[in-house]
Design a protein around this motif. Sequence first.
Motif, PDB file in Angstrom:
ATOM      1  N   GLY A 179       0.814  -1.207   0.000  1.00  0.00           N
ATOM      2  CA  GLY A 179       0.000   0.000   0.000  1.00  0.00           C
ATOM      3  C   GLY A 179       0.847   1.256   0.000  1.00  0.00           C
ATOM      4  N   LYS A 180       1.862   1.236   0.811  1.00  0.00           N
ATOM      5  CA  LYS A 180       2.749   2.392   0.904  1.00  0.00           C
ATOM      6  C   LYS A 180       3.454   2.638  -0.434  1.00  0.00           C
ATOM      7  CE  LYS A 180       7.012   3.670   3.258  1.00  0.00           C
ATOM      8  NZ  LYS A 180       8.049   3.279   4.238  1.00  0.00           N
ATOM      9  N   PHE A 181       3.959   1.557  -1.032  1.00  0.00           N
ATOM     10  CA  PHE A 181       4.671   1.699  -2.299  1.00  0.00           C
ATOM     11  C   PHE A 181       3.745   2.190  -3.403  1.00  0.00           C
ATOM     12  CE2 PHE A 181       8.403  -1.437  -1.547  1.00  0.00           C
ATOM     13  CZ  PHE A 181       8.806  -0.655  -0.492  1.00  0.00           C
ATOM     14  N   LEU A 182       2.581   1.562  -3.506  1.00  0.00           N
ATOM     15  CA  LEU A 182       1.659   1.954  -4.572  1.00  0.00           C
ATOM     16  C   LEU A 182       1.257   3.411  -4.415  1.00  0.00           C
ATOM     17  CD1 LEU A 182       0.086   1.206  -7.054  1.00  0.00           C
ATOM     18  CD2 LEU A 182      -1.767   0.375  -5.602  1.00  0.00           C
ATOM     19  N   ARG A 183       0.944   3.806  -3.200  1.00  0.00           N
ATOM     20  CA  ARG A 183       0.535   5.193  -2.971  1.00  0.00           C
ATOM     21  C   ARG A 183       1.628   6.153  -3.411  1.00  0.00           C
ATOM     22  NH1 ARG A 183      -0.938   4.421   1.784  1.00  0.00           N
ATOM     23  NH2 ARG A 183       0.914   5.133   2.859  1.00  0.00           N
TER      24      ARG A 183
END
Lengths: 229, 229
Positions: free
Chosen positions: B115-119
């Motif tokens: 989630g952090k990476f995609l965001r």
Amino acid sequence: MKHDVSPDSIPPRGHEAKRASIMDAAGEVFCRESFAGANIDMIAAEAGVSRQTIYNHHGDKEKLFVAIVRDLTERCNAGIFATISTFPDQPKDLEADLIAFAVRMNRNCICNRDGKFLRKLIQTEGERYPELFAEWREQGPGRTWPAIAARFARLAHAGFLDIEDPDVAARQFLALANAELQTTFMLGGTPTDDEVLQSATHGVRTFLRAFGKRQPAADAQKHSALAGA
Amino acid sequence: MKHDVSPDSIPPRGHEAKRASIMDAAGEVFCRESFAGANIDMIAAEAGVSRQTIYNHHGDKEKLFVAIVRDLTERCNAGIFATISTFPDQPKDLEADLIAFAVRMNRNCICNRDGKFLRKLIQTEGERYPELFAEWREQGPGRTWPAIAARFARLAHAGFLDIEDPDVAARQFLALANAELQTTFMLGGTPTDDEVLQSATHGVRTFLRAFGKRQPAADAQKHSALAGA
DNA sequence: ATAAATTTAGACACTCTTGTCTAATCCGTC
DNA sequence: GACGGATTAGACAAGAGTGTCTAAATTTAT
């Protein structure tokens, strides 16, 4: 330096114009391309200035970047505090006044050029310049949140709202006002005036359902049935 | 290709291990350095693989980037739908169940690695790959928001909540649950379990003050005085 | 063991970018 | 009209990154 009123260290006027034009262009390009993707020639071209002039003014790419972030932080903070000073301390129509405040906050501080650029630079380069963004955090959120919370505390104390923790309420107020703009923000877009108004209206209505007095002064019940688009 | 069950086009096993290791490292590096700032040697080193192997697998830097984003989008969506399936349709304790749901959503979908990476990739490179992120928008928010809204609509229909517009309520629910994590997200940080719980607790309490039934079933009034830190 | 496929290290050409330097030019002031 | 600071275009060296190629080494399956 002869009989000029301005003491010294004030170069000719064109100088400042160039400086401003460089700052503008650099903000734009750094924001669009990220620090690594931006190059000085691009900034120079966009500023209508030669590459050498940029080096004359700022030394190197990194110093230029830091100058941009400091500048944006200052300008955004000024805007936020100016907007906070328009907080409705003595609301006539609480819902309408809070919606108008939320819209002002969005339009003048969060969706405008500076706000958009600063947000993107923080998101993109924050981890690479810890002390620079620690500075932002102290000067920005560290001072603006308490200021907003104080206004809500005052409003509660005056009997317009029913709030236990003003810090939490302040954060939730802005979270609600922006709830429908998140996806647009993610992709770097700028919401339309209408989207901002929509989100603020829905957000403030929910906020007042949670924190509004059940029977405040006179006209607090009238909104409860409005669910228009 | 002789008497192997798997038909053809399945290279040896080490092959897939390398591929996964490249995807991992590339996600990490692209996220940390941005597309322009990342370089293939860095990714190769972090993946424990030679540069040539990356070119063998993915062709070039841009194709690799696109593969990473597609992969993250898929995995995140899967996680979000899995979490949505744990929505409390028949809550025993509405507040506790919604807080637990909000915490699950945060921990498993928003604060975790993917989630952090995609965001971050969306925020940083979204404008440069419009069609790639349009795809994300359709597959992600375009499908998850309605799914969450449907759950709230059901909860309202069953008499647990008093909601006019489930789409708005769903967005506000997550906005409230994340209200206190925004600054941390901005700087790319990962909130602690405690911060996630705090934010979810405050957010859900406010959500229920706004949308909770005044006298739902039996035990809805008991929370109103809890203001713990 | 052996054959096929894959990975590896290293060299390589090519491009792009940074930051410096120089000489010419501009522009406002005296 | 001449002066002086600032700006400009352009060349430049140095460095870094991409993507290709080759020959050797390694892995995998037969």
